[in-house]
Write a protein that holds these residues in place. Structure first.
Motif, short mmCIF file in Angstrom:
data_model
loop_
_atom_site.label_atom_id
_atom_site.label_comp_id
_atom_site.label_asym_id
_atom_site.label_seq_id
_atom_site.Cartn_x
_atom_site.Cartn_y
_atom_site.Cartn_z
N GLU A 69 0.82 -1.21 0.00
CA GLU A 69 0.00 0.00 0.00
C GLU A 69 0.85 1.26 0.00
O GLU A 69 0.40 2.33 -0.45
CB GLU A 69 -0.93 -0.01 1.22
CG GLU A 69 -2.06 1.00 1.14
CD GLU A 69 -3.00 0.74 -0.01
OE1 GLU A 69 -3.28 1.70 -0.76
OE2 GLU A 69 -3.46 -0.40 -0.17
N ALA A 109 -0.17 4.29 -2.37
CA ALA A 109 -0.54 5.59 -1.80
C ALA A 109 0.38 6.70 -2.31
O ALA A 109 -0.09 7.78 -2.67
CB ALA A 109 -0.47 5.52 -0.27
N ARG A 166 2.03 7.35 7.23
CA ARG A 166 0.98 6.37 6.94
C ARG A 166 1.29 5.05 7.63
O ARG A 166 2.32 4.45 7.41
CB ARG A 166 0.92 6.15 5.42
CG ARG A 166 -0.27 5.36 4.93
CD ARG A 166 -0.05 4.95 3.49
NE ARG A 166 1.12 4.08 3.37
CZ ARG A 166 1.09 2.77 3.57
NH1 ARG A 166 -0.03 2.18 3.87
NH2 ARG A 166 2.18 2.05 3.46
N ALA A 168 -4.56 3.03 3.57
CA ALA A 168 -4.55 3.76 2.31
C ALA A 168 -4.67 5.26 2.55
O ALA A 168 -5.10 5.70 3.62
CB ALA A 168 -5.70 3.29 1.42
N LEU A 169 -4.28 6.03 1.54
CA LEU A 169 -4.53 7.47 1.54
C LEU A 169 -5.97 7.65 1.08
O LEU A 169 -6.28 7.48 -0.09
CB LEU A 169 -3.55 8.17 0.60
CG LEU A 169 -3.64 9.69 0.53
CD1 LEU A 169 -3.23 10.31 1.86
CD2 LEU A 169 -2.77 10.24 -0.59
#
Length: 287
Positions: free
Chosen positions: A22, A26, A157, A162-163
């Motif tokens: 991820e 992201a 993060r 996720a963003l």
């Protein structure tokens, strides 16, 4: 509000521990939305090599569950494997989002290497390793020391996060919180998603001008923005209010007195959302 500088390069900081699929997705998505180039920095952390040199260092085999002495050659092998895996994942994610990318490998102390390369970047993205919230909070504390030396905004993060929306902005009417709101509108406009602004003022007389500024911003970009206000303008109350909004991505001004408090800085790691810390001294252009 001053004219922000353009974001041309997003730097993704990697090591052999705190990375996951991820992270590349992201960072590639962020670079695509900002029209920026993506550079990944893989750090061969010399502290790990020093650990391998200690006589009591041991490696646990995943398949055999047996322990054996950890040697420098084992660390070198892990670096090579993880760097290759990271480069492959980056190329695939960048291709999906159609962004230019580069991959750089350096050896040194992770924090120092990141700060040195950040001087050539406009936004830095790092991943908090560790599955447990306590581990993420601990790593966030280490990131905090690096943040003080970074010349640009920082995206933090947790692994596996996720963003994503909603994009929650703590707005105080300052230059840097204005840039934070600009960034939220750019991310939501290009990728879809809700923007929620939390006014960092409990006094109704103070809330009114802040609300007007946010409404002006919403009108200028043609986007709806939900507005809430703090009941008490202090860190613990702000952290509780943010938690209640269930942010997907939290965007804060790095120089905010509220954001500098431990209650707010540790919140994203504890609840598992991404956080963007925007600095006033080098505010990027989000338009």
């Amino acid at each position: 509000m001053s004219v922000p500088e353009p974001i041309r390069r997003v730097l993704l900081a990697l090591d052999a521990v705190a990375q996951d699929a991820e992270a590349f997705e992201a960072a590639s998505m962020l670079a695509a939305r900002l029209g920026a180039e993506l550079e990944a920095l893989f750090v061969e952390d010399v502290d790990l090599a020093r650990l391998a040199a200690l006589p009591f260092a041991r490696e646990l085999g995943l398949s055999s569950a047996s322990r054996r002495p950890l040697q420098h050659v084992d660390v070198e092998r892990v670096w090579r494997v993880e760097a290759l895996r990271a480069r492959t994942a980056l190329s695939q994610a960048a291709a999906r989002h159609r962004v230019r990318w580069s991959f750089r490998v350096v050896r040194g102390q992770a924090g120092a290497a990141l700060v040195q390369r950040a001087a050539r970047s406009d936004l830095v993205a790092v991943t908090l390793g560790g599955a447990a919230a306590g581990s993420r909070v601990s790593r966030m504390a280490a990131v905090e020391s690096v943040l003080q030396q970074l010349p640009c905004p920082l995206l933090v993060r947790p692994v596996g996060v996720a963003l994503r929306a909603p994009f929650v902005v703590l707005y105080e009417g300052t230059e840097s919180s204005g840039h934070a709101l600009q960034l939220a509108t750019r991310l939501a406009r290009d990728g879809g998603g809700e923007i929620v602004v939390l006014l960092a003022a409990a006094d109704p007389a103070r809330q009114a001008p802040l609300r007007a500024q946010v409404e002006d911003m919403a009108a200028s970009v043609g986007m709806p923005i939900a507005i809430h206000a703090l009941a008490r303008a202090e860190p613990v109350a702000a952290a509780a209010a943010i938690r209640a909004l269930r942010p997907g991505t939290l965007i804060l001004a790095a120089d905010s007195p509220l954001a500098r408090a431990a209650a707010l800085r540790q919140l994203p790691a504890a609840i598992g959302c991404s956080t963007l810390l925007v600095r006033q001294d080098r505010a990027p252009d989000y338009h």
